[in-house]
Design an enzyme around this catalytic site. Structure first.
Site, PDB file in Angstrom:
ATOM      1  N   HIS A 160       0.765  -1.193   0.067  1.00 48.15           N
ATOM      2  CA  HIS A 160      -0.074  -0.066   0.062  1.00 48.15           C
ATOM      3  C   HIS A 160       0.866   1.513  -0.015  1.00 48.15           C
ATOM      4  CE1 HIS A 160      -3.721  -2.223   0.545  1.00 48.15           C
ATOM      5  NE2 HIS A 160      -3.290  -2.629   1.542  1.00 48.15           N
ATOM      6  N   ASP A 199      -2.828 -10.430  -2.638  1.00 51.86           N
ATOM      7  CA  ASP A 199      -3.245 -10.116  -1.285  1.00 51.86           C
ATOM      8  C   ASP A 199      -4.773 -10.013  -1.368  1.00 51.86           C
ATOM      9  OD1 ASP A 199      -2.133  -8.658   1.541  1.00 51.86           O
ATOM     10  OD2 ASP A 199      -3.881  -7.664   0.732  1.00 51.86           O
TER      11      ASP A 199
HETATM   12 ZN   LIG Z   1      -4.355  -7.230   2.768  1.00 44.14          ZN
END
Ligand SMILES: [Zn+2]
Length: 335
Positions: A154, A190
């Site tokens: 992220h 993910d």
């Molecule tokens: Zn995640």
């Protein structure tokens, strides 16, 4: 499979995070790494590749901020972990970054990633673990695993968020380019979209980014990961997002995985960086896919069938009791 790790990655231990309107114990806790370590065989110590590979991905301003943020926070008289409370949504003028609070807002996109005393050190060594796994693959290993924690996908060039501070997968991919690999594919499995990785390579044609994740209409990070985000400029077509509905089990997951692998095979990469998150697990406390422990071996075997040298980077996974078994299943399936 060779695996890399450094105990300094445990140094990152914020107390609380803001989750659904309440401050709750920080979810991306050191015990995650300990659970994976307990399930793996021998793990090698990461080597220190220095800061240059970090600077190849992250801006110098961001790195200076991240390294100093907690000390700056304390110097401002604050207790506990550093976290922002104001974000520059519209940037009509150069940002005034005098106060630590302004810097925290400018260099983050959410409030779920506090900066604790050990955050820089842990994130630094998490990236070094990824670089060490890359080193093993460049040295001839078919695959190597980096027990990255904190995770990275992220984090963008100049922002943190989603428990991520330094983007280890992107750092490994960029270091692969520096080492002479010409076409690199990043596959992100993910549960959450790897928005930071996508942003970093969005205008690049030499790095393909492919992600299977929960539809961002309903799930974090909301503002990235939609199917119509396909890259720009030289990177036009080199981003492929495959959002899946909540509740996806292996039967729903595999057809999307096959589309991802077909795109990667057509790209003909000479290196694969795999962002592996175990938060696609049916028992994950913050996610909504339904993969089982044994399914990870099946998923991994299909990815390994590409036959591309692979750096496997750990991302999320929050069902701590099953995390070791899930990671072990994936790595055993990869072979
Ligand atoms: Zn995640």
């Amino acid at each position: 499979m060779r695996a890399f790790w450094d105990a300094r990655q445990l140094a990152h231990a914020p107390a609380l995070e803001l989750h659904n309107g309440a401050f709750v114990p920080f979810g991306e806790a050191p015990v995650r790494a300990e659970a994976i370590l307990a399930a793996l065989g021998p793990v090698e110590a990461a080597a220190d590749h220095g800061e240059a590979p970090l600077r190849a991905v992250h801006s110098s301003g961001y790195l200076a901020f991240l390294r100093a943020a907690h000390a700056d926070w304390r110097a401002a008289g604050r207790e506990g972990d550093a976290s922002g409370y104001a974000w520059p949504v519209t940037r009509r003028r150069p940002l005034a970054l005098d106060r630590i609070d302004a810097r925290l807002g400018a260099y983050s996109f959410d409030a779920s990633s506090p900066i604790a005393a050990g955050t820089w050190e842990a994130a630094y060594w998490s990236a070094q673990s990824a670089l060490s796994a890359l080193g093993a693959v460049l040295g001839g290993a078919r695959a190597a695993f980096a027990l990255c924690r904190p995770p990275g996908h992220h984090a963008g060039r100049d922002y943190l968020g989603g428990y991520c501070y330094l983007n280890s997968a992107a750092i490994a991919a960029e270091a692969g380019v520096a080492a002479g690999r010409r076409r690199i594919a990043i596959l992100d499995v993910d549960y959450h979209h790897g928005n930071g990785t996508q942003d970093i390579f969005y205008a690049r044609g030499d790095v393909l980014f492919v992600s299977l994740h929960a539809d961002p209409v309903l799930d974090y990070p909301f503002f990235w990961g939609h199917a119509d985000e396909r890259g720009e400029g030289e990177g036009e077509g080199a981003t492929l997002n495959l959002p899946l509905p909540r509740g996806a089990d292996l039967k729903a997951y595999l057809p999307a995985l096959d589309i991802a692998l077909g795109r990667i095979a057509a790209f003909a990469p000479d290196l694969l960086v795999l962002s592996y998150g175990a938060d696609t697990f049916a028992g994950d406390p913050i996610s909504y896919f339904r993969l089982e422990t044994a399914d990870y071996a099946i998923v991994a075997r299909r990815i390994a069938s590409l036959g591309v040298p692979s750096v496997i980077v750990m991302e999320g996974g929050y069902a701590v009791d099953a995390l070791g078994a899930n990671a072990a299943s994936f790595l055993e399936g990869f072979g």
